[in-house]
Design a protein around this motif. Structure first.
Motif, PDB file in Angstrom:
ATOM      1  N   ARG A   1      21.682  67.788 -46.592  1.00 20.40           N
ATOM      2  CA  ARG A   1      23.067  67.596 -46.135  1.00 20.40           C
ATOM      3  C   ARG A   1      23.130  66.370 -45.243  1.00 20.40           C
ATOM      4  N   VAL A   2      24.268  65.697 -45.267  1.00 21.97           N
ATOM      5  CA  VAL A   2      24.443  64.492 -44.444  1.00 21.97           C
ATOM      6  C   VAL A   2      25.749  64.590 -43.667  1.00 21.97           C
ATOM      7  N   ALA A   3      25.632  64.478 -42.356  1.00 21.08           N
ATOM      8  CA  ALA A   3      26.787  64.398 -41.461  1.00 21.08           C
ATOM      9  C   ALA A   3      26.958  62.930 -41.078  1.00 21.08           C
ATOM     10  N   VAL A   4      28.164  62.416 -41.253  1.00 22.80           N
ATOM     11  CA  VAL A   4      28.451  61.018 -40.932  1.00 22.80           C
ATOM     12  C   VAL A   4      29.450  60.997 -39.783  1.00 22.80           C
ATOM     13  N   LEU A   5      29.069  60.344 -38.679  1.00 24.56           N
ATOM     14  CA  LEU A   5      29.904  60.275 -37.482  1.00 24.56           C
ATOM     15  C   LEU A   5      30.354  58.835 -37.275  1.00 24.56           C
ATOM     16  N   LEU A   6      31.672  58.624 -37.252  1.00 21.81           N
ATOM     17  CA  LEU A   6      32.231  57.277 -37.142  1.00 21.81           C
ATOM     18  C   LEU A   6      33.192  57.163 -35.972  1.00 21.81           C
ATOM     19  N   ALA A   7      33.224  55.988 -35.363  1.00 25.67           N
ATOM     20  CA  ALA A   7      34.177  55.671 -34.304  1.00 25.67           C
ATOM     21  C   ALA A   7      35.350  54.926 -34.931  1.00 25.67           C
ATOM     22  N   GLU A   8      36.550  55.446 -34.738  1.00 28.29           N
ATOM     23  CA  GLU A   8      37.743  54.874 -35.358  1.00 28.29           C
ATOM     24  C   GLU A   8      37.939  53.399 -35.004  1.00 28.29           C
ATOM     25  N   GLU A   9      37.655  53.030 -33.777  1.00 25.78           N
ATOM     26  CA  GLU A   9      37.894  51.659 -33.305  1.00 25.78           C
ATOM     27  C   GLU A   9      36.581  50.897 -33.082  1.00 25.78           C
ATOM     28  N   ASP A  10      35.581  51.176 -33.893  1.00 26.12           N
ATOM     29  CA  ASP A  10      34.260  50.542 -33.734  1.00 26.12           C
ATOM     30  C   ASP A  10      34.360  49.043 -33.989  1.00 26.12           C
ATOM     31  N   GLU A  11      34.045  48.266 -32.980  1.00 24.80           N
ATOM     32  CA  GLU A  11      34.111  46.812 -33.083  1.00 24.80           C
ATOM     33  C   GLU A  11      32.777  46.205 -33.517  1.00 24.80           C
ATOM     34  N   ILE A  12      31.700  46.972 -33.488  1.00 25.48           N
ATOM     35  CA  ILE A  12      30.372  46.496 -33.892  1.00 25.48           C
ATOM     36  C   ILE A  12      30.122  46.805 -35.368  1.00 25.48           C
ATOM     37  N   ILE A  13      30.381  48.044 -35.750  1.00 24.09           N
ATOM     38  CA  ILE A  13      30.247  48.472 -37.152  1.00 24.09           C
ATOM     39  C   ILE A  13      31.623  48.981 -37.586  1.00 24.09           C
ATOM     40  N   PRO A  14      32.450  48.098 -38.111  1.00 26.41           N
ATOM     41  CA  PRO A  14      33.799  48.510 -38.508  1.00 26.41           C
ATOM     42  C   PRO A  14      33.764  49.773 -39.383  1.00 26.41           C
ATOM     43  N   ILE A  15      34.705  50.645 -39.151  1.00 22.10           N
ATOM     44  CA  ILE A  15      34.718  51.964 -39.774  1.00 22.10           C
ATOM     45  C   ILE A  15      34.670  51.902 -41.300  1.00 22.10           C
ATOM     46  N   ARG A  16      35.173  50.842 -41.894  1.00 24.33           N
ATOM     47  CA  ARG A  16      35.172  50.755 -43.362  1.00 24.33           C
ATOM     48  C   ARG A  16      33.752  50.781 -43.929  1.00 24.33           C
ATOM     49  N   HIS A  17      32.770  50.294 -43.155  1.00 21.74           N
ATOM     50  CA  HIS A  17      31.382  50.308 -43.632  1.00 21.74           C
ATOM     51  C   HIS A  17      30.825  51.733 -43.653  1.00 21.74           C
ATOM     52  N   GLY A  18      31.152  52.510 -42.645  1.00 23.38           N
ATOM     53  CA  GLY A  18      30.729  53.907 -42.625  1.00 23.38           C
ATOM     54  C   GLY A  18      31.432  54.724 -43.689  1.00 23.38           C
TER      55      GLY A  18
ATOM     56  N   ASN B   1      30.767  51.616 -28.243  1.00 22.98           N
ATOM     57  CA  ASN B   1      30.073  51.956 -26.999  1.00 22.98           C
ATOM     58  C   ASN B   1      30.807  53.000 -26.163  1.00 22.98           C
ATOM     59  N   ALA B   2      31.810  53.629 -26.747  1.00 21.78           N
ATOM     60  CA  ALA B   2      32.558  54.658 -26.014  1.00 21.78           C
ATOM     61  C   ALA B   2      32.722  55.912 -26.870  1.00 21.78           C
ATOM     62  N   MET B   3      31.629  56.298 -27.503  1.00 23.93           N
ATOM     63  CA  MET B   3      31.637  57.535 -28.291  1.00 23.93           C
ATOM     64  C   MET B   3      31.435  58.713 -27.345  1.00 23.93           C
ATOM     65  N   PRO B   4      32.097  59.823 -27.612  1.00 25.80           N
ATOM     66  CA  PRO B   4      31.907  61.017 -26.776  1.00 25.80           C
ATOM     67  C   PRO B   4      30.600  61.713 -27.163  1.00 25.80           C
ATOM     68  N   VAL B   5      29.528  61.421 -26.443  1.00 21.27           N
ATOM     69  CA  VAL B   5      28.201  61.913 -26.843  1.00 21.27           C
ATOM     70  C   VAL B   5      27.593  62.958 -25.911  1.00 21.27           C
ATOM     71  N   SER B   6      28.315  63.406 -24.928  1.00 20.81           N
ATOM     72  CA  SER B   6      27.770  64.408 -24.015  1.00 20.81           C
ATOM     73  C   SER B   6      27.254  65.603 -24.812  1.00 20.81           C
ATOM     74  N   PRO B   7      26.057  66.087 -24.497  1.00 26.88           N
ATOM     75  CA  PRO B   7      25.502  67.218 -25.255  1.00 26.88           C
ATOM     76  C   PRO B   7      26.291  68.509 -25.093  1.00 26.88           C
ATOM     77  N   HIS B   8      27.218  68.548 -24.158  1.00 21.38           N
ATOM     78  CA  HIS B   8      28.016  69.754 -23.929  1.00 21.38           C
ATOM     79  C   HIS B   8      29.281  69.805 -24.783  1.00 21.38           C
ATOM     80  N   LEU B   9      29.555  68.757 -25.542  1.00 25.91           N
ATOM     81  CA  LEU B   9      30.761  68.728 -26.366  1.00 25.91           C
ATOM     82  C   LEU B   9      30.604  69.638 -27.583  1.00 25.91           C
ATOM     83  N   SER B  10      31.675  70.303 -27.947  1.00 29.25           N
ATOM     84  CA  SER B  10      31.626  71.322 -29.001  1.00 29.25           C
ATOM     85  C   SER B  10      31.314  70.755 -30.387  1.00 29.25           C
TER      86      SER B  10
END
Length: 123
Positions: free
Chosen positions: A58-75, A97-106
């Motif tokens: 299985r593959v989970a793909v996590l993308l940032a909507e406003e990613d300025e480094i890796i534009p979302i269209r590539h993901g 650089n502003a992804m919500p990555v805290s390990p406590h997030l649901s």
């Protein structure tokens, strides 16, 4: 990169989480350097689509909507190329650089349940 490691492993891998992935490095380079033949100049391929082609987990793909480094269209292009069981998470308003990555997030539990096979949700 995870995709290359999955292509060459002898260890069984049940699932993978791709965090802000791209389709191929030449295509990503061309996005940033549109005024050059960057796709042709890129020496390293890092083709995630090709590397994941025969992966059976299985593959989970996590993308940032406003990613300025890796534009979302590539993901999204990578996600669309995947033929195995997959699921997409898009983080609205998040940048590279502003992804919500805290390990406590649901969402972490949701992602890990999916890749481990504890969730039967398929997209």
């Amino acid at each position: 990169m995870v995709a290359a490691a999955l292509k060459n492993t002898e260890i069984p891998v049940k699932g993978a989480v791709l965090f802000l992935p791209w389709d191929s490095l030449p295509d990503l380079a061309q996005s940033h350097y549109w005024f050059l033949p960057a796709r042709l100049l890129a020496r390293d391929r890092y083709n995630s689509m090709e590397n994941l082609k025969n992966f059976e987990g299985r593959v989970a793909v996590l993308l940032a909507e406003e990613d300025e480094i890796i534009p979302i269209r590539h993901g999204k292009r990578l996600y669309d190329s995947l033929t195995m069981e997959k699921k997409l998470w898009i983080f609205d308003g998040a940048s590279h650089n502003a992804m919500p990555v805290s390990p406590h997030l649901s969402w972490w539990k949701e992602v890990m349940d999916f890749v481990s096979g504890q969730s039967q949700n398929q997209e």
